[in-house]
Design a protein around this motif. Structure first.
Motif, mmCIF file in Angstrom:
data_model
loop_
_atom_site.group_PDB
_atom_site.id
_atom_site.type_symbol
_atom_site.label_atom_id
_atom_site.label_comp_id
_atom_site.label_asym_id
_atom_site.label_seq_id
_atom_site.Cartn_x
_atom_site.Cartn_y
_atom_site.Cartn_z
ATOM 1 N N ALA A 89 68.839 69.175 34.912
ATOM 2 C CA ALA A 89 68.426 69.491 33.965
ATOM 3 C C ALA A 89 66.268 68.601 34.413
ATOM 4 C CB ALA A 89 68.381 68.935 32.852
ATOM 5 N N THR A 90 67.522 67.232 34.933
ATOM 6 C CA THR A 90 66.147 66.073 34.878
ATOM 7 C C THR A 90 66.248 65.548 35.910
ATOM 8 O OG1 THR A 90 67.849 64.522 34.977
ATOM 9 C CG2 THR A 90 66.764 65.544 32.659
ATOM 10 N N ALA A 91 66.331 66.583 37.659
ATOM 11 C CA ALA A 91 66.101 65.760 39.433
ATOM 12 C C ALA A 91 64.257 65.428 39.001
ATOM 13 C CB ALA A 91 66.167 67.188 39.561
ATOM 14 N N GLY A 92 64.312 64.391 40.085
ATOM 15 C CA GLY A 92 62.739 64.242 40.123
ATOM 16 C C GLY A 92 63.130 63.206 39.330
ATOM 17 N N GLN A 93 63.644 61.461 39.510
ATOM 18 C CA GLN A 93 63.321 60.646 38.344
ATOM 19 C C GLN A 93 63.608 59.386 39.925
ATOM 20 O OE1 GLN A 93 63.564 60.152 34.901
ATOM 21 N NE2 GLN A 93 62.600 62.000 34.923
ATOM 22 N N LEU A 94 62.660 59.624 40.693
ATOM 23 C CA LEU A 94 62.412 58.748 41.519
ATOM 24 C C LEU A 94 62.458 57.169 41.189
ATOM 25 C CD1 LEU A 94 59.947 61.189 44.139
ATOM 26 C CD2 LEU A 94 62.685 61.247 43.668
ATOM 27 N N GLY A 95 61.679 56.873 40.586
ATOM 28 C CA GLY A 95 61.415 55.652 40.093
ATOM 29 C C GLY A 95 62.880 54.657 40.563
ATOM 30 N N HIS A 96 64.671 55.915 40.088
ATOM 31 C CA HIS A 96 65.625 55.109 39.769
ATOM 32 C C HIS A 96 66.435 55.202 41.360
ATOM 33 C CE1 HIS A 96 64.510 54.243 35.809
ATOM 34 N NE2 HIS A 96 64.201 55.315 35.509
ATOM 35 N N LEU A 97 65.754 55.638 42.710
ATOM 36 C CA LEU A 97 66.059 55.321 44.053
ATOM 37 C C LEU A 97 66.298 54.086 43.981
ATOM 38 C CD1 LEU A 97 63.646 57.806 45.929
ATOM 39 C CD2 LEU A 97 65.991 58.003 45.139
ATOM 40 N N THR A 98 67.876 53.561 44.509
ATOM 41 C CA THR A 98 68.377 52.024 45.178
ATOM 42 C C THR A 98 67.303 51.420 45.972
ATOM 43 O OG1 THR A 98 70.201 52.087 43.678
ATOM 44 C CG2 THR A 98 69.650 50.283 45.020
ATOM 45 N N VAL A 99 66.606 50.407 45.922
ATOM 46 C CA VAL A 99 66.088 50.263 47.478
ATOM 47 C C VAL A 99 66.208 48.486 47.087
ATOM 48 C CG1 VAL A 99 64.107 51.730 47.303
ATOM 49 C CG2 VAL A 99 63.720 48.766 46.016
ATOM 50 N N SER A 100 67.213 47.395 46.621
ATOM 51 C CA SER A 100 67.334 46.493 46.610
ATOM 52 C C SER A 100 68.310 45.973 45.264
ATOM 53 C CB SER A 100 66.552 45.576 45.756
ATOM 54 O OG SER A 100 66.606 44.319 45.442
ATOM 55 N N GLN A 101 69.995 46.307 46.388
ATOM 56 C CA GLN A 101 71.258 46.181 45.760
ATOM 57 C C GLN A 101 71.278 44.889 45.272
ATOM 58 O OE1 GLN A 101 74.436 47.755 48.084
ATOM 59 N NE2 GLN A 101 75.253 49.338 46.339
ATOM 60 N N GLY A 102 71.732 44.650 43.830
ATOM 61 C CA GLY A 102 71.629 43.327 42.951
ATOM 62 C C GLY A 102 70.266 42.939 42.755
ATOM 63 N N GLY A 103 69.429 43.774 42.511
ATOM 64 C CA GLY A 103 67.767 43.459 42.702
ATOM 65 C C GLY A 103 67.855 43.041 41.001
ATOM 66 N N GLU A 104 66.653 43.369 40.716
ATOM 67 C CA GLU A 104 66.049 43.448 38.733
ATOM 68 C C GLU A 104 66.929 44.351 38.293
ATOM 69 O OE1 GLU A 104 63.927 40.813 37.814
ATOM 70 O OE2 GLU A 104 64.007 39.519 40.013
ATOM 71 N N PRO A 105 66.739 44.343 37.332
ATOM 72 C CA PRO A 105 67.375 44.897 36.220
ATOM 73 C C PRO A 105 66.436 45.595 35.805
ATOM 74 C CG PRO A 105 67.362 42.616 34.495
ATOM 75 C CD PRO A 105 67.082 42.396 36.149
ATOM 76 N N CYS A 106 67.046 47.272 35.591
ATOM 77 C CA CYS A 106 66.555 48.486 35.200
ATOM 78 C C CYS A 106 67.012 48.970 34.105
ATOM 79 C CB CYS A 106 66.783 49.583 36.320
ATOM 80 S SG CYS A 106 65.354 51.011 36.570
ATOM 81 N N ASN A 107 65.522 49.551 33.601
ATOM 82 C CA ASN A 107 65.230 50.382 32.436
ATOM 83 C C ASN A 107 66.932 50.640 32.103
ATOM 84 O OD1 ASN A 107 63.812 49.043 30.950
ATOM 85 N ND2 ASN A 107 62.001 50.794 31.549
ATOM 86 N N CYS A 108 67.093 51.375 33.404
ATOM 87 C CA CYS A 108 68.337 53.100 33.378
ATOM 88 C C CYS A 108 69.360 52.308 33.349
ATOM 89 C CB CYS A 108 67.877 53.639 34.348
ATOM 90 S SG CYS A 108 68.554 52.310 36.216
ATOM 91 N N GLY A 109 69.647 50.651 32.939
ATOM 92 C CA GLY A 109 70.825 50.215 33.106
ATOM 93 C C GLY A 109 71.805 49.774 34.619
ATOM 94 N N ARG A 110 70.434 49.809 35.652
ATOM 95 C CA ARG A 110 71.462 49.230 37.292
ATOM 96 C C ARG A 110 70.258 48.574 37.615
ATOM 97 N NH1 ARG A 110 71.678 53.598 41.668
ATOM 98 N NH2 ARG A 110 69.716 53.735 41.851
ATOM 99 N N ARG A 111 70.497 47.919 38.041
ATOM 100 C CA ARG A 111 69.687 47.009 39.243
ATOM 101 C C ARG A 111 69.316 47.214 40.810
ATOM 102 N NH1 ARG A 111 69.765 41.796 37.979
ATOM 103 N NH2 ARG A 111 71.502 40.983 35.742
#
Ligand code: ZN
Length: 305
Positions: free
Chosen positions: A151-173
């Motif tokens: 359905a929603t491939a291509g959400q490239l803003g949510h590729l992780t570049v810094s584990q434990g970094g700043e919190p993101c709207n998607c629920g991860r960091r």
């Protein structure tokens, strides 16, 4: 020189609604742009009225680009942004009122359709696009078709570049959106002690004159973006990576300071060409193609053999 309008293109940006008639050559007529509020019913009603005003016998379809997670196959908006259209029944309501088929998709998918048809990715079939604005969106085309996955491939803003970094709207960091969006650039500027009104062009000019602090801010901004680009090059081996959105051109220039460090990742990176019009153009072209109005292939940037 304008072609005959084929479709109505609708682009719901952050706080802006853009609508135009779109011809097969990507040219726009009767374009309008206005600010919108957050009431989904009012936004749908406004889109309906604008489309009714543009309807004619030449127009065969309506395309709507929406930020966030959209299931373009089942024509459903899955998540809300500035305006939450996820339970608005936007497709059914506009179709019923206007009497034309509606195609709906993520706004970055629509922008990539446009860039492949008449913009910076003409004659390319395998393209990755990052759109850099308040947040970061993305789209991927392989073999001339937008990649959707389930359905929603291509959400490239949510590729992780810094584990434990700043919190993101998607629920991860540590997603690239938290380091390399326009919002993140503002944070980097503040953290460097620069005036909050500092523009990205000021940073690029100062860095080119040897200002180390401004150069460092730019690297904090686009260094993680380089990592995300490298990850996409590793994953799908595109012909071209495009940077679009309001800050795409600036990010492209700033990336000159963060080149690919390994030959494995030396994929051409370019700036998108269609600017704010990309979403409207792509929405119109995608809708016309879905309706079979232009006789062309689904998305392919290459001319038919
Ligand atoms: Zn995220």
């Amino acid at each position: 020189m304008h072609g005959t309008p084929l479709a109505i293109g609708v682009d719901i940006g952050g706080t802006n609604l853009r609508v135009a008639l779109v011809a097969g050559d990507g040219s726009l007529t009767a374009r309008s742009s206005e600010r919108i509020g957050t009431d989904p019913d009012a936004v749908v009603a406004r889109i309906r009225d604008l489309c009714l005003g543009l309807r004619s016998s030449a127009v065969t379809a309506i395309g709507i680009g929406v930020p966030g997670r959209v299931d373009g196959i089942r024509r459903t908006v899955l998540s809300g942004g500035y305006v939450d259209l996820s339970s608005s029944r936007i497709v059914e309501r506009v179709e019923d009122a206007v009497g034309l088929p509606v195609a709906i998709d993520n706004d970055c998918n629509m922008a990539l359709v446009a860039e492949m048809a008449v913009g910076a990715a003409r004659n390319r079939d395998d393209v990755v696009m990052f759109t850099i604005g308040t947040g970061i969106g993305g789209a991927v085309a392989l073999g001339g078709r937008i990649v959707r996955g389930t359905a929603t491939a291509g959400q490239l803003g949510h590729l992780t570049v810094s584990q434990g970094g700043e919190p993101c709207n998607c629920g991860r960091r540590g997603c690239v959106e938290t380091t390399s969006s326009g919002t993140a650039l503002g944070r980097h500027v503040r953290e460097a002690g620069l005036p909050p009104e500092t523009r990205v062009e000021d940073l690029i000019q100062a860095a080119s004159r040897g200002d180390a602090r401004c150069g460092e801010v730019l690297l904090r901004w686009v260094g993680p973006l380089r990592s995300a680009i490298d990850s996409m090059v590793a994953a799908v081996s595109p012909e071209l990576v495009l940077l679009g959105g309001g800050l795409g051109g600036a990010a492209h220039r700033a990336l000159a300071g963060a080149p690919a460090v390994s030959p494995w990742y030396r994929c051409p990176v370019g700036a998108a060409q269609l600017g704010d019009d990309a979403g409207v153009i792509g929405s119109g072209l995608a809708a016309a193609r879905a309706a079979g109005a232009d006789g062309g292939p689904a998305v392919s940037g290459k001319p038919a053999p």
